[in-house]
Write an enzyme that holds these catalytic residues in place. Structure first.
Site, PDB file in Angstrom:
ATOM      1  N   GLU A  60       0.816  -1.211   0.000  1.00 45.35           N
ATOM      2  CA  GLU A  60       0.000   0.000   0.000  1.00 45.35           C
ATOM      3  C   GLU A  60       0.854   1.267   0.000  1.00 45.35           C
ATOM      4  O   GLU A  60       0.533   2.241  -0.681  1.00 45.35           O
ATOM      5  CB  GLU A  60      -0.958  -0.008   1.195  1.00 45.35           C
ATOM      6  CG  GLU A  60      -2.109  -0.985   1.073  1.00 45.35           C
ATOM      7  CD  GLU A  60      -1.699  -2.430   1.252  1.00 45.35           C
ATOM      8  OE1 GLU A  60      -2.415  -3.332   0.762  1.00 45.35           O
ATOM      9  OE2 GLU A  60      -0.650  -2.668   1.890  1.00 45.35           O
ATOM     10  N   GLN A  82      -7.280  -2.215  -1.442  1.00 46.11           N
ATOM     11  CA  GLN A  82      -8.259  -3.304  -1.530  1.00 46.11           C
ATOM     12  C   GLN A  82      -9.313  -3.271  -0.422  1.00 46.11           C
ATOM     13  O   GLN A  82     -10.481  -3.551  -0.660  1.00 46.11           O
ATOM     14  CB  GLN A  82      -7.531  -4.646  -1.533  1.00 46.11           C
ATOM     15  CG  GLN A  82      -8.365  -5.782  -2.070  1.00 46.11           C
ATOM     16  CD  GLN A  82      -7.519  -6.983  -2.427  1.00 46.11           C
ATOM     17  OE1 GLN A  82      -7.231  -7.806  -1.551  1.00 46.11           O
ATOM     18  NE2 GLN A  82      -7.131  -7.090  -3.683  1.00 46.11           N
ATOM     19  N   PHE A  83      -8.911  -2.921   0.779  1.00 39.65           N
ATOM     20  CA  PHE A  83      -9.827  -2.653   1.893  1.00 39.65           C
ATOM     21  C   PHE A  83      -9.267  -1.453   2.664  1.00 39.65           C
ATOM     22  O   PHE A  83      -8.049  -1.305   2.774  1.00 39.65           O
ATOM     23  CB  PHE A  83      -9.939  -3.851   2.845  1.00 39.65           C
ATOM     24  CG  PHE A  83     -10.712  -5.006   2.286  1.00 39.65           C
ATOM     25  CD1 PHE A  83     -12.070  -5.143   2.534  1.00 39.65           C
ATOM     26  CD2 PHE A  83     -10.083  -5.967   1.508  1.00 39.65           C
ATOM     27  CE1 PHE A  83     -12.782  -6.208   2.022  1.00 39.65           C
ATOM     28  CE2 PHE A  83     -10.781  -7.033   0.981  1.00 39.65           C
ATOM     29  CZ  PHE A  83     -12.139  -7.161   1.241  1.00 39.65           C
ATOM     30  N   ALA A  84     -10.153  -0.628   3.218  1.00 44.71           N
ATOM     31  CA  ALA A  84      -9.692   0.534   3.984  1.00 44.71           C
ATOM     32  C   ALA A  84      -8.792   0.119   5.136  1.00 44.71           C
ATOM     33  O   ALA A  84      -7.899   0.867   5.536  1.00 44.71           O
ATOM     34  CB  ALA A  84     -10.894   1.319   4.505  1.00 44.71           C
ATOM     35  N   TYR A  86      -6.422  -1.776   5.130  1.00 43.68           N
ATOM     36  CA  TYR A  86      -5.040  -1.996   4.708  1.00 43.68           C
ATOM     37  C   TYR A  86      -4.298  -0.703   4.397  1.00 43.68           C
ATOM     38  O   TYR A  86      -3.156  -0.736   3.930  1.00 43.68           O
ATOM     39  CB  TYR A  86      -5.006  -2.872   3.455  1.00 43.68           C
ATOM     40  CG  TYR A  86      -5.646  -4.231   3.604  1.00 43.68           C
ATOM     41  CD1 TYR A  86      -5.829  -4.819   4.853  1.00 43.68           C
ATOM     42  CD2 TYR A  86      -6.069  -4.944   2.486  1.00 43.68           C
ATOM     43  CE1 TYR A  86      -6.420  -6.063   4.984  1.00 43.68           C
ATOM     44  CE2 TYR A  86      -6.652  -6.199   2.604  1.00 43.68           C
ATOM     45  CZ  TYR A  86      -6.826  -6.752   3.855  1.00 43.68           C
ATOM     46  OH  TYR A  86      -7.404  -7.986   3.976  1.00 43.68           O
ATOM     47  N   PRO A  89      -0.223   1.125   6.297  1.00 45.36           N
ATOM     48  CA  PRO A  89       1.169   1.260   5.844  1.00 45.36           C
ATOM     49  C   PRO A  89       1.386   2.465   4.928  1.00 45.36           C
ATOM     50  O   PRO A  89       2.515   2.940   4.799  1.00 45.36           O
ATOM     51  CB  PRO A  89       1.420  -0.061   5.096  1.00 45.36           C
ATOM     52  CG  PRO A  89       0.462  -1.023   5.697  1.00 45.36           C
ATOM     53  CD  PRO A  89      -0.765  -0.215   5.981  1.00 45.36           C
ATOM     54  N   HIS A 129     -11.332  -6.366   8.053  1.00 44.26           N
ATOM     55  CA  HIS A 129     -12.017  -6.086   6.789  1.00 44.26           C
ATOM     56  C   HIS A 129     -13.296  -5.277   7.016  1.00 44.26           C
ATOM     57  O   HIS A 129     -14.204  -5.318   6.187  1.00 44.26           O
ATOM     58  CB  HIS A 129     -12.385  -7.383   6.056  1.00 44.26           C
ATOM     59  CG  HIS A 129     -11.205  -8.208   5.638  1.00 44.26           C
ATOM     60  ND1 HIS A 129     -10.532  -9.025   6.502  1.00 44.26           N
ATOM     61  CD2 HIS A 129     -10.572  -8.313   4.436  1.00 44.26           C
ATOM     62  CE1 HIS A 129      -9.540  -9.626   5.868  1.00 44.26           C
ATOM     63  NE2 HIS A 129      -9.539  -9.209   4.615  1.00 44.26           N
TER      64      HIS A 129
END
Length: 337
Positions: A60, A82-84, A86, A89, A129
């Protein structure tokens, strides 16, 4: 007019933007050949080629850092986290680099990037998630934060975000991708095809960032919400029979404070609803602004309905999720105060 799910509306927005401007590029984890984990980018690589829609490594920080460099060079990256959950970083790149480029360069450079990320719960995704990190971005000067609640808004707001010269955090409530979820998890899923706001123009249009919308007119109490909670608030108003006015913020930063103040001055009461954790959630900012600007109009304390101050619990999803019953109790509480 076409009838779209939110997934299709988001995809259509990127398609329109890429067709109008060769500088718009789309990339992220699995967004190319696979079409994204939720299929929001499906078909874009086949249509525009691998140089304009492509996959990125699972990094990320690398994705966002690359997007910032592209933006400084003159491109307009629309990237997917891909998902908030994540995005952490990449938080340094977002807050210390993207958000400050205009300021630190005295306006010589801008950072026209859009960071799309599915947000929120309601899909049994558990603690990694299901998070709603919007308040972490609204505290950062230089960012814009957008949260659509329906397909029509999603497309118009995403096109506006891609065309905006500054970085935009575009949070997509994943529980709304396929239908207007109102919090009743024990009932059949209602598809977007049965909702008026699924009618989406196929071409180019924009919705101004920073402009709220009144979803339900009322005179007894103002409910301020965004994303999935807009539909929950509407359900709570109908089920309690309380004449609530429901405001869909659509954009958290910039915030349409005038719309909130105008409504609360009329109703004299306010309930703020969001799915994120209560403490330091964006609802605290709204409650403070209402107290500051509407103090002499208030007939009752401002009430917040939100998630617990815990990691998102997989086993107790629907207790954590602010459903219509919890919102309804808050409406009754402020009416009886």
């Amino acid at each position: 007019m076409a009838r779209m799910t939110m997934i299709e509306a988001v995809r259509s927005a990127m398609d329109v933007a890429m067709g109008r401007d060769d500088n718009v590029v789309v990339f992220g984890e699995d967004v190319g050949y696979f079409g994204g984990v939720f299929r929001c980018t499906q078909g874009l690589q086949a249509k525009y080629g691998k140089t304009r829609c492509f996959d990125a490594p699972i990094s990320e920080s690398g994705i966002v850092g690359t997007a910032i460099g592209m933006a400084a060079y003159g491109l307009k990256p629309c990237v997917e986290i891909q998902f908030a959950d994540y995005m952490y970083p990449a938080y340094d790149q977002i807050t210390q680099e993207a958000a400050r480029i205009r300021y630190r360069s005295n306006g010589d450079f801008t950072c026209p990037i859009v960071l799309r990320m599915p947000t929120g719960g309601g899909i049994f995704g558990g603690q990694t998630h299901s998070q709603s990190p919007e308040a972490l971005f609204t505290h950062v000067c230089g960012l814009k934060v957008v949260v659509p609640s329906n397909p029509y808004d999603a497309k118009g707001l995403l096109i506006a975000s891609i065309e905006d010269p500054d970085p935009v955090m575009f949070l997509e409530p994943k529980r709304l991708y396929n239908g207007p979820f109102d919090g009743h998890h024990d009932r059949p899923v209602i598809p977007w095809s049965k909702h008026d706001l699924c009618e989406v123009p196929e071409g180019h249009y924009t919705i101004p960032i920073g402009k709220a919308e009144v979803r339900r007119k009322g005179s007894a109490v103002t409910v301020v919400a965004y994303g999935t909670m807009v539909h929950v608030a509407l359900a709570a108003a109908e089920e309690t029979g309380i004449d609530a006015e429901v405001i869909d913020l659509r954009s958290l930063l910039p915030l349409d404070l005038d719309a909130i103040v105008q409504s609360v001055e009329k109703t004299g009461r306010c309930v703020v609803v969001h799915e994120a954790t209560l403490t330091s959630g964006f609802g605290g900012e709204i409650a403070s602004l209402v107290q500051e600007h509407c103090f002499y109009h208030l007939e009752a304390p401002v009430v917040r309905v939100a998630g617990w101050d815990t990691p998102y619990p997989h086993a107790q999803e629907w207790d954590y999720f602010p459903g219509p019953a919890r919102v309804g109790r808050a409406l009754v509480e402020v009416m009886e105060a």
